[in-house]
Design a protein around this motif. Sequence first.
Motif, short mmCIF file in Angstrom:
data_model
loop_
_atom_site.label_atom_id
_atom_site.label_comp_id
_atom_site.label_asym_id
_atom_site.label_seq_id
_atom_site.Cartn_x
_atom_site.Cartn_y
_atom_site.Cartn_z
N ILE A 97 -5.90 -0.01 -1.98
CA ILE A 97 -4.58 0.53 -2.26
C ILE A 97 -3.91 -0.32 -3.33
O ILE A 97 -4.02 -1.54 -3.31
CB ILE A 97 -3.71 0.56 -0.98
N ALA B 289 -6.65 -6.86 6.46
CA ALA B 289 -6.13 -6.66 5.11
C ALA B 289 -6.56 -7.81 4.20
O ALA B 289 -6.32 -8.98 4.51
CB ALA B 289 -4.61 -6.56 5.12
N ASP C 273 -11.42 -0.81 10.58
CA ASP C 273 -11.31 -0.55 9.14
C ASP C 273 -10.70 -1.75 8.43
O ASP C 273 -10.20 -2.68 9.07
CB ASP C 273 -10.44 0.69 8.89
N ARG C 274 -10.72 -1.68 7.10
CA ARG C 274 -10.17 -2.80 6.33
C ARG C 274 -9.50 -2.28 5.07
O ARG C 274 -9.95 -1.32 4.45
CB ARG C 274 -11.28 -3.78 5.96
N LEU C 275 -8.40 -2.93 4.71
CA LEU C 275 -7.66 -2.61 3.49
C LEU C 275 -7.90 -3.67 2.42
O LEU C 275 -7.92 -4.86 2.71
CB LEU C 275 -6.16 -2.56 3.76
N TRP C 276 -8.07 -3.20 1.19
CA TRP C 276 -8.04 -4.06 0.02
C TRP C 276 -6.74 -3.75 -0.71
O TRP C 276 -6.55 -2.63 -1.19
CB TRP C 276 -9.22 -3.77 -0.91
N LEU C 277 -5.82 -4.69 -0.77
CA LEU C 277 -4.52 -4.48 -1.39
C LEU C 277 -4.45 -5.25 -2.70
O LEU C 277 -4.64 -6.47 -2.73
CB LEU C 277 -3.41 -4.91 -0.45
N ASP D 190 -13.73 0.76 4.31
CA ASP D 190 -12.89 -0.06 3.43
C ASP D 190 -12.09 0.86 2.52
O ASP D 190 -12.66 1.75 1.87
CB ASP D 190 -13.75 -1.00 2.59
N TYR D 191 -10.78 0.62 2.46
CA TYR D 191 -9.89 1.37 1.58
C TYR D 191 -9.19 0.41 0.64
O TYR D 191 -8.77 -0.67 1.04
CB TYR D 191 -8.82 2.11 2.39
N LEU E 257 -1.28 5.11 5.65
CA LEU E 257 -2.19 4.61 6.68
C LEU E 257 -2.40 5.66 7.76
O LEU E 257 -3.52 5.83 8.28
CB LEU E 257 -1.65 3.32 7.29
N ALA F 279 -4.88 5.73 -1.50
CA ALA F 279 -5.94 4.90 -0.90
C ALA F 279 -7.28 5.41 -1.39
O ALA F 279 -7.58 6.61 -1.32
CB ALA F 279 -5.87 4.98 0.63
N PHE G 27 -6.14 5.05 9.41
CA PHE G 27 -6.56 3.65 9.36
C PHE G 27 -6.50 3.01 10.73
O PHE G 27 -5.49 3.09 11.44
CB PHE G 27 -5.67 2.87 8.40
#
Length: 275
Positions: A6, A59, A30-34, A3-4, A20, A258, A25
Amino acid sequence: MTDYAIGDLQGCHAEFVELLERIGFDPVCDRLWLAGDLVNRGPESLACLREVRALGDAALTVLGNHDLHLLAVARGGARLNRKDTLDEILAAPDREALLDWLQSRPLLVRQVFEGQGDTVMAHAGLLPQWSPGEAADLAGEVEERLGSERSGEFLERMYGNEPACWEASLDGIDRLRVIVNVLTRMRFIDAAGCLDFSAKEGLDSAPVGFAPWFRYPRSDDPRLLFGHWAALEGRAEGARVRAEALDTGCVWGGSLVALNLSTGERTGVPSRQRR
């Protein structure tokens, strides 16, 4: 799976793609926290919206004040500001699909990571008086209104600095407005949890009697991810809570970073914007 998190993209699409690639990524695992503010002020807001939407469940995105401003202009009768860079979105052939997607985003994301307890992300942060569970419920009240037939009326009346203080007894638009202001506009507060909207720069710009929200103690210990405050340059100095500042001012010539939520490692790319 990694988990990243940004911070604010604000139309910095080229930097987002480069970042990315830099972290390797993989949207499959994987997963993004925006942290919100995908759009505005930067040159490629439309590309940012399309890129993040295409990531699907990879995301997790919360609404920021600039995202809500876009919705208010498109669907609530608000006017564009002189520095807005939203025209390309408003004229796009997929405008309505993008706006529908954006309007369905939450104001807060909460998850429990093993060994780390509650992790909560909101664009501006979390009022010290609110527990993560209470904050999630309050965010849900706004999300419900955004998803209702009365969303246009709400977007038209959403903005305003009053009431400046949270009270559980608030109702109607006043209640929803304070929730939105806390989660998307908050920087400095006083000991009672009242918000100041005049100071927008660094920590030394705090009005008398006010301090950054993360310098007030809490009765619990969640990990708090937030963007919104580019002047902090990604540092929540003097924090008395576990706060992680994510906005490193890409649109203002800073960088885009990130944060690996497991290791705490930060990876950044320089801004291509010239201010």
